[in-house]
Motif scaffolding. Structure first.
Motif, PDB file in Angstrom:
ATOM      1  N   TYR A  15      -3.467  -3.593  18.358  1.00 38.66           N
ATOM      2  CA  TYR A  15      -2.057  -3.691  18.766  1.00 38.66           C
ATOM      3  C   TYR A  15      -1.808  -4.992  19.497  1.00 38.66           C
ATOM      4  O   TYR A  15      -2.508  -5.322  20.458  1.00 38.66           O
ATOM      5  N   LYS A  17       1.615  -6.811  21.095  1.00 39.15           N
ATOM      6  CA  LYS A  17       3.034  -6.568  21.348  1.00 39.15           C
ATOM      7  C   LYS A  17       3.886  -7.665  20.713  1.00 39.15           C
ATOM      8  O   LYS A  17       3.651  -8.847  20.967  1.00 39.15           O
ATOM      9  N   THR A  18       4.842  -7.279  19.902  1.00 44.16           N
ATOM     10  CA  THR A  18       5.737  -8.256  19.265  1.00 44.16           C
ATOM     11  C   THR A  18       7.104  -8.202  19.964  1.00 44.16           C
ATOM     12  O   THR A  18       7.275  -7.455  20.930  1.00 44.16           O
ATOM     13  N   ARG A  21      11.586  -4.006  18.694  1.00 44.88           N
ATOM     14  CA  ARG A  21      11.300  -2.749  18.006  1.00 44.88           C
ATOM     15  C   ARG A  21      12.622  -2.010  17.800  1.00 44.88           C
ATOM     16  O   ARG A  21      13.608  -2.260  18.517  1.00 44.88           O
ATOM     17  N   ALA A  40       9.049  -2.290  25.195  1.00 46.82           N
ATOM     18  CA  ALA A  40       7.976  -1.682  24.394  1.00 46.82           C
ATOM     19  C   ALA A  40       7.450  -0.389  25.017  1.00 46.82           C
ATOM     20  O   ALA A  40       6.492   0.196  24.517  1.00 46.82           O
ATOM     21  N   THR A  41       8.074   0.056  26.108  1.00 49.79           N
ATOM     22  CA  THR A  41       7.609   1.302  26.723  1.00 49.79           C
ATOM     23  C   THR A  41       8.580   2.434  26.387  1.00 49.79           C
ATOM     24  O   THR A  41       9.737   2.203  26.052  1.00 49.79           O
ATOM     25  N   ASN A 111      11.044 -10.074  13.929  1.00 50.84           N
ATOM     26  CA  ASN A 111       9.679 -10.470  14.315  1.00 50.84           C
ATOM     27  C   ASN A 111       9.049 -11.368  13.244  1.00 50.84           C
ATOM     28  O   ASN A 111       7.823 -11.376  13.092  1.00 50.84           O
ATOM     29  N   PHE A 150       7.773  -0.261  15.268  1.00 55.66           N
ATOM     30  CA  PHE A 150       7.366  -1.580  15.769  1.00 55.66           C
ATOM     31  C   PHE A 150       6.404  -2.223  14.781  1.00 55.66           C
ATOM     32  O   PHE A 150       5.915  -1.555  13.850  1.00 55.66           O
ATOM     33  N   THR A 152       2.928  -4.972  14.372  1.00 57.35           N
ATOM     34  CA  THR A 152       1.802  -5.643  15.041  1.00 57.35           C
ATOM     35  C   THR A 152       0.981  -6.388  13.978  1.00 57.35           C
ATOM     36  O   THR A 152       0.684  -5.819  12.923  1.00 57.35           O
TER      37      THR A 152
END
Ligand code: PLP
Ligand code: COI
Length: 342
Positions: A15, A17-18, A21, A40-41, A111, A150, A152
């Motif tokens: 993973y 993080k990009t 999302r 991202a959370t 992304n 998301f 990755t």
């Protein structure tokens, strides 16, 4: 667009993080419009359905940079359909296919700098998933849900890439007979974790599961379907079972074998006693692509696959080259297999 400054060629399957999302929420019986977000959370109730009773399912697909410099995805409509089947099986609301495809497009576009360049050997893995987000304490489905997607950037699923792996026949099951093996429920993976750690400790890359009812027929591994090639190299043989995940890669390879390579294909039950009769064997899936198997260990008995421990056998190599050629724009794709994004 500037690409991220990553060493694309040395990425593993992990993973990263990009930037963006996609999130959509289901409340009062309806989906909201969905949107891209930065965070991202995930914040949910301590009593959310996913946390108490594992009410969650997911999908996996990839975005590729083609030889022509376009960014594309491979058969995302089939991921949308399989997610719908998983949701029905877990009493979760179905996400409309158009919304799923929109989420894929938006996340990949936003992304684009994270989509590995053509020829790097890496891809952008997309992970769509849904979970029960509202509180439940009695055993029942949640009333509210969240869908997220998301991306990755990833390299090969197995260390060593195209190097053949050694796997073992497992005593444990990943799915109950007439259970959830045919859907992509998170619970199927949770119950495989102990067994995969144990396999790794014993020196195996994966577990081959047998049919949970009789422990006689080959099913699949924890994260991929299985392919076999007959001794004469003319036939592709792959397990048929109600308790395995209907792999999009496997279904595509069946078409590729028939229509591009003029091979015969058998989808049938495969007795574990037949393992010695094949010339090549491999795993297939979005993450695994095709990963050759060199050796299968069945309770101390080693079955050495004739294609060996050094490289792909010739038939799986041809299947791999044709499938990845289609995905990367080098070979013309069947109608509807490639969704161009940008
Ligand atoms: N089987 C299992 C258990 C999987 O988790 C996966 C991965 O998605 C597959 C098979 C391969 O399916 P697909 O080719 O659709 O990625
Ligand atoms: C995939 O191939 O997309 C999967 O979900 C398999 C998983 C074990 C990474």
């Amino acid at each position: 667009m500037e690409k991220q400054n990553l060493d694309w060629g040395s990425l593993g399957f992990g993973y990263v993080k990009t930037d963006k999302r996609y999130v959509a929420n289901f409340k009062n019986g309806a989906w909201d419009n969905g949107a891209l977000i930065d965070d991202a959370t995930v914040t949910i109730s301590e009593c959310a359905g996913v946390l108490q009773y594992a009410q969650t399912c997911f999908e996996g697909l990839k975005a590729y940079t083609t030889e022509q410099g376009k960014i594309v995805t491979f058969r995302p409509d089939l991921n949308a359909e399989r997610l719908a089947t998983s949701c029905e099986g877990l009493e979760m609301p179905v996400l409309p296919k158009e919304m799923f495809l929109e989420a894929v497009k938006q996340v990949v576009k936003a992304n684009a700098s994270w989509v590995p360049p053509y020829g790097s050997g890496a891809t952008l893995y997309l992970r769509p998933y849904m979970f029960g987000s509202s509180s439940v304490i009695g055993v029942k489905p949640a009333e509210e849900y969240q869908f997220r997607l998301f991306g990755t950037p990833v390299g090969p699923y197995f260390k060593g890439g195209a190097k053949p792996i050694t796997v073992r026949i497992s005593d444990r099951d990943r799915a109950a007979p007439h259970g959830t093996g045919n859907i992509k429920a998170g619970l199927n993976y949770a119950m495989s974790l102990h067994n995969i750690q144990d396999a790794h400790k014993e020196g195996y890359a994966e577990n081959i599961y047998l049919d949970p009812e009789t422990h006689t027929y080959i099913e699949e591994t924890g994260g991929a379907n299985i392919l076999f090639v007959s001794k004469d190299g003319k036939k592709l043989i792959t397990p048929k079972s109600d308790s395995i995940l209907p792999s999009i890669t496997r279904r595509s390879l069946v078409d590729v074998a028939k229509n591009y390579l003029n091979m015969e294909v058998e989808e049938r039950r495969i007795n574990k006693n037949e393992l010695k009769d094949f010339s090549e064997c491999g795993l297939c899936g979005t993450a695994a692509v095709i990963s050759p198997i060199g050796k299968i260990v069945d309770h101390g008995t080693e079955i050495c696959i004739p294609s060996g421990m050094e490289k792909f056998g010739p038939v799986l190599q041809k299947l791999y080259d044709t499938l990845t050629g289609i995905q990367m724009g080098r070979i013309e794709a069947p109608e509807g297999w490639i969704m161009e994004i940008c």
